[in-house]
Design an enzyme around this catalytic site. Structure first.
Site, PDB file in Angstrom:
ATOM      1  N   SER A 146       0.821  -1.222   0.000  1.00  0.00           N
ATOM      2  CA  SER A 146       0.000   0.000   0.000  1.00  0.00           C
ATOM      3  C   SER A 146       0.847   1.259   0.000  1.00  0.00           C
ATOM      4  O   SER A 146       1.940   1.302   0.582  1.00  0.00           O
ATOM      5  CB  SER A 146      -0.904   0.018   1.231  1.00  0.00           C
ATOM      6  N   TYR A 167      -2.093   0.729   9.850  1.00  0.00           N
ATOM      7  CA  TYR A 167      -2.298   0.035   8.578  1.00  0.00           C
ATOM      8  C   TYR A 167      -1.053   0.167   7.695  1.00  0.00           C
ATOM      9  O   TYR A 167      -0.532  -0.820   7.175  1.00  0.00           O
ATOM     10  CB  TYR A 167      -3.526   0.593   7.859  1.00  0.00           C
ATOM     11  N   LYS A 203     -17.477  -2.045   0.001  1.00  0.00           N
ATOM     12  CA  LYS A 203     -16.516  -1.534   0.976  1.00  0.00           C
ATOM     13  C   LYS A 203     -17.151  -0.470   1.866  1.00  0.00           C
ATOM     14  O   LYS A 203     -16.511   0.052   2.784  1.00  0.00           O
ATOM     15  CB  LYS A 203     -15.288  -0.949   0.264  1.00  0.00           C
TER      16      LYS A 203
END
Length: 338
Positions: A146, A167, A203
């Site tokens: 990411s 994250y 999502k």
């Protein structure tokens, strides 16, 4: 969901027919797009989807713990296995298959989740189990990293990471772990920037702002932007280019971590402008304070030179082209949920 003609092309010289392909998180956004890419282009491939699927469990922020949804897989003809990547017994169900390629998309991808233990358990520790499975099966591993690894870095190139939430940290630890396997198998990490496109609807709140703004406008509402959105710029990438990168990663000239973006930063205000133009809507926007200011990335722009060099990747969709391609799906979603 209608078959996308954009999927009807082969991004690599590899013939995936008669190969067994595992897609973790295959009922999610990118995973389901990958599954259909193989089904449409390589009808003799065996595609296995492994996904936790959603239930009613939520994190402390109120968001669902899993976004996998069966509706993303309507029309899929392969094998579907319900399982949690953090559960070793669930992973044992995969032992009976001779897996050639693993596309690891399963993760906690909600950047606002604060539970550090579950983030590391899911994104890092489970990844090691899958890497070990890849060695056992002599499979290639292509996994989702990411752009959150860069955090507030001013340079978006591997080696300049500075994550500002757990994250992003978990994805950086995945990249570090993958290095331990470079001499054991083909393993390629793809640092996705801001992805948008079909099959992201489930999502919910974490779907792209392209979809969220589009639905707001179609409902007759004003687009709700954070204050200063003309100066908040990200590298927005259409999901078809993400699929391209995944497929080309199977032929990567060397193991490593590669950025997947367009190489161009665009503002959230640009998104609203393009949507209004495509939808032929004129409406005044509304600006609200940013509640995530302390852990927010205000600028991202992928350096994709290595991705071009070692993967042969070239983005095909500008923001204008991607949104234009996405518009029919946004309208379809609006018609179904209104």
């Amino acid at each position: 969901m209608k078959k996308s003609k954009r999927n009807e092309m082969k991004y690599a010289d590899i013939d995936f027919n008669n190969k067994t392909i595992l897609v973790t998180g295959g009922a999610g956004f990118i995973g389901s797009n990958l599954a259909f890419y193989f089904q449409e282009n390589y009808p003799d491939a065996k595609v296995i989807i492994f996904d936790k699927f959603r239930n009613e469990e939520t994190f402390s922020n109120g968001n669902l713990k899993s976004f996998g949804h069966f509706k993303n897989l309507i029309g899929f003809n392969g094998i579907v296995i319900s399982g949690d990547i953090t559960n070793k017994e669930d992973l044992e169900r995969l032992e009976e298959y001779d897996i050639d390629y693993i596309f690891h998309e399963a993760a906690i991808s909600d950047t606002t989740v604060l539970d550090q233990k579950i983030m590391i358990d899911t994104n890092v520790n489970a990844f090691k189990d899958l890497l070990d499975l890849a060695i056992k099966k002599d499979a290639s591993m292509i996994y989702a990293s990411s752009a959150a690894t860069y955090g507030n870095s001013k340079i978006f190139k591997v080696g300049y990471e500075h994550p500002n939430n757990v994250y992003g940290f978990s994805k950086l630890m995945m990249d570090n772990l993958a290095k331990e396997y470079y001499d054991k198998l083909k393993v390629v990490g793809l640092r996705y920037f801001n992805v948008y496109g079909p099959r992201e609807y489930f999502k919910n709140k974490t779907a792209s702002m392209v979809l969220q703004f589009g639905l707001q406008l179609l409902k007759g509402e004003s687009a709700k932007l954070f204050e200063g959105s003309d100066k908040i710029k990200r590298d927005f990438i259409y999901v078809e280019d993400v699929i391209q990168a995944n497929i080309k990663a199977c032929e990567a000239k060397k193991n490593g971590v590669y950025n997947v973006g367009t190489g161009i930063a665009r503002s959230f205000q640009d998104i609203v402008y393009i949507l209004k133009k495509e939808l032929n809507i004129e409406r005044v926007d509304v600006y609200i304070p940013n509640p995530y200011a302390k852990q927010y990335q205000y600028f991202t722009q992928a350096d994709i030179e290595d991705t071009k060099k070692y993967l042969g990747y070239n983005p095909r969709f500008s923001l204008e082209e991607g949104i234009k391609a996405y518009i029919p799906e946004i309208i379809r979603i609006y018609e179904e949920v209104k």
